[in-house]
Design a protein around this motif. Structure first.
Motif, mmCIF file in Angstrom:
data_model
loop_
_atom_site.group_PDB
_atom_site.id
_atom_site.type_symbol
_atom_site.label_atom_id
_atom_site.label_comp_id
_atom_site.label_asym_id
_atom_site.label_seq_id
_atom_site.Cartn_x
_atom_site.Cartn_y
_atom_site.Cartn_z
ATOM 1 N N GLU A 317 0.872 -1.279 0.161
ATOM 2 C CA GLU A 317 0.070 -0.135 -0.065
ATOM 3 C C GLU A 317 0.875 1.102 0.168
ATOM 4 O O GLU A 317 2.033 1.370 0.250
ATOM 5 C CB GLU A 317 -0.880 0.181 1.262
ATOM 6 N N GLU A 346 -11.465 9.818 12.367
ATOM 7 C CA GLU A 346 -11.132 8.573 12.250
ATOM 8 C C GLU A 346 -12.231 7.713 12.081
ATOM 9 O O GLU A 346 -12.007 6.620 12.125
ATOM 10 C CB GLU A 346 -10.228 8.270 13.703
ATOM 11 N N ASP A 348 -14.337 6.685 9.846
ATOM 12 C CA ASP A 348 -14.626 5.640 8.908
ATOM 13 C C ASP A 348 -13.460 4.599 8.860
ATOM 14 O O ASP A 348 -13.420 3.705 7.963
ATOM 15 C CB ASP A 348 -14.927 6.054 7.480
ATOM 16 N N THR A 350 -10.464 4.748 7.751
ATOM 17 C CA THR A 350 -9.402 4.989 6.710
ATOM 18 C C THR A 350 -8.262 5.789 7.108
ATOM 19 O O THR A 350 -7.103 5.696 6.538
ATOM 20 C CB THR A 350 -10.020 5.409 5.585
ATOM 21 N N ALA A 378 -2.964 8.146 6.209
ATOM 22 C CA ALA A 378 -3.798 7.278 5.675
ATOM 23 C C ALA A 378 -2.983 6.346 4.696
ATOM 24 O O ALA A 378 -2.198 6.750 4.155
ATOM 25 C CB ALA A 378 -4.858 7.924 5.083
ATOM 26 N N GLY A 380 -3.607 3.417 1.443
ATOM 27 C CA GLY A 380 -4.633 3.286 0.266
ATOM 28 C C GLY A 380 -3.967 2.259 -0.749
ATOM 29 O O GLY A 380 -2.588 2.088 -0.578
ATOM 30 N N GLN A 385 -5.481 7.258 -3.484
ATOM 31 C CA GLN A 385 -6.423 6.928 -2.515
ATOM 32 C C GLN A 385 -5.895 7.275 -1.029
ATOM 33 O O GLN A 385 -6.843 7.716 -0.539
ATOM 34 C CB GLN A 385 -6.741 5.137 -2.491
ATOM 35 N N ALA A 386 -4.524 7.063 -0.975
ATOM 36 C CA ALA A 386 -4.283 7.451 0.611
ATOM 37 C C ALA A 386 -4.376 8.956 0.754
ATOM 38 O O ALA A 386 -4.557 9.328 1.655
ATOM 39 C CB ALA A 386 -2.769 7.004 0.600
ATOM 40 N N ARG A 389 -7.908 9.992 1.228
ATOM 41 C CA ARG A 389 -8.300 9.409 2.710
ATOM 42 C C ARG A 389 -7.688 10.626 3.563
ATOM 43 O O ARG A 389 -8.360 10.932 4.726
ATOM 44 C CB ARG A 389 -7.849 8.050 2.809
#
Ligand code: AMP
Ligand code: GLY
Length: 415
Positions: A317, A346, A348, A350, A378, A380, A385-386, A389
């Motif tokens: 990741e 925090e 959710d 992710t 985060a 991802g 994606q990271a 988030r």
């Protein structure tokens, strides 16, 4: 194993978070810690610069390992009485920590070890400084010789500003400007064996687009999809191992975390600086990706048994961290403001919030207590994606006058 972590920033929160997830850690203590670290470790109010106090605490707790996080206690020699008492410690001795504590010393070590770095002059008078500036030409790079929490460096094309910074320091290192992307590469070492971690990139300037003053670091990401293949091996061979060998040869072995700040210039990789501890905020993203339980790795460095360590395991990741700093950082940070939305950030699952400069008041409210306040992290499937988030987490937090960069990992995620 009982572990004591010295320090109280986001780096120490990241270390404590990883250690708290390591099944071999039975007790986790931190001194002095902060409001976030209090959720994963027992806090102890000690003066982290006082070696006798830290030793006393370590003995009282029966610590099996002491991890010294920040540079100030390391340069002050806090690791030394621990080591002398036979307590395994992660962090270099005072003389070895001079690699970070004095830019002039680190230049000397690099010259002796044949490590590629910027050409430089050490100057103590305005005349010497002016001469050095003119020898290299603009852009000018002027570094306070001593510790300055990442803020002692001025890079400018304004000759007057460069001279003024030089005049404000007792001793400066003036060096040639290095062009090219920067990489932070950490290695864990016991003074002989060197185990590199995964590279990260830090965002040193306060404002988007790399504008504004230098800071301790406003965000970071890892891995670096654009980095040349073989970078880690190259830096291990040309920078990390020779430096560790040189310090051992001098009778001051370096054990702990060796941090190489690198510039990938058109003429090759050059060291910008060494630090003697985990970088902040890069640690937040590097540890987010480390799968090997952390305590055993740090203990092996402390015990001198890194040669027996299994190869480190890493997550596929990507990780991104975004620093929320207080109003006025870095020049004049304002503190004492309430922080809202920490749980929401925090909620959710992710993103997670690592505390840097925070403190709890009598009612348990979390207040800002430093320049860098929080580091929202985060992971991802990829950097995009990271990033999404981490920024979603940042968006749920409110701190009066709080500031953050909006472009952490942006270029790397969209490249
Ligand atoms: P340092 O504290 O030495 O890491 O310097 C802080 C930041 O100043 C670095 O991350 C670079 O962005 C910049 N810097 C330091 N030295 C140089 C150099 N020789 N050339 C260009 N930029 C530099
Ligand atoms: N992120 C830069 C430092 O830790 O010095």
């Amino acid at each position: 194993m009982k572990v004591l972590v010295i320090g109280g920033g986001a780096r120490e929160h990241a270390l404590c978070r990883s250690l708290s997830q390591d099944p071999s850690v039975t007790e986790l203590h931190c001194a002095p810690g902060n409001a976030g670290i209090a959720r994963v470790a027992s806090l102890h109010p000690v003066d982290q610069l006082d070696g006798a106090q830290v030793l006393d605490l370590a003995v009282r707790l029966g610590a099996d390992l002491v991890v010294v996080g920040p540079e100030a206690p390391l340069v002050a020699g806090v690791a030394d009485p621990l080591r002398a008492a036979g307590i395994p410690v992660f962090g270099p001795s005072a003389p070895a920590a001079q690699l970070e504590g004095s830019k002039a010393f680190s230049k000397d070590v690099m010259a002796a070890a044949g490590v590629p770095t910027a050409r430089s002059y050490v100057c103590t008078t305005p005349e010497e400084a002016a001469e050095a500036l003119d020898a290299f030409g603009a852009p000018y790079v002027v570094k306070d010789d001593g510790l300055a929490a990442g803020k002692g460096v001025v890079v400018t094309s304004d000759r007057e500003a460069a001279l003024a910074h030089a005049a404000s320091c007792e001793r400066v290192v003036i060096e040639e400007y290095l062009d090219g992307p920067e990489v932070s590469l950490f290695a864990i070492t016991d003074g002989t064996t060197v185990v590199p971690l995964q590279p990260a990139q830090d965002f040193k300037r306060a404002l988007d687009g790399d504008e504004g003053p230098n800071t301790g670091g406003m965000g970071a990401y890892s891995p670096l999809p654009w980095a040349p293949a073989g970078l880690v091996e190259e830096v291990l061979e040309s920078v990390l191992q020779p430096t560790v060998d040189e310090l051992r040869r001098r009778g001051t072995p370096f054990s702990g975390l060796l941090y190489a700040g690198l510039a990938l210039t058109s003429r090759g990789t050059r060291v910008i600086e060494f630090n003697a501890r985990f970088g902040d905020p890069e640690t937040q993203v590097v540890l987010a990706r480390l799968r090997t339980p952390l305590a055993g790795v740090l203990l092996a460095a402390g015990n001198g048994t890194l040669d027996q360590l299994e190869p480190l395991r890493w997550s596929e990741e990507a990780a991104v961290t975004v620093v929320i700093a207080s109003e006025g950082y870095p020049a004049a940070p304002r503190t004492g403001d309430p922080i809202e939305g920490l749980d929401e950030a925090e909620a959710d699952g992710t993103a997670y919030v690592l505390h840097a400069g925070t403190a709890a008041d009598e009612d348990g409210r979390v207040l800002s207590a430093g320049g860098r306040v929080l580091s929202v992290t985060a992971t991802g499937a990829d950097l995009a994606q990271a990033r999404e988030r981490a920024y979603a987490g940042v968006g749920r937090i409110s701190l009066k006058g709080g500031q953050h960069r909006t472009d952490i990992a942006l270029k790397a995620a969209t490249a």
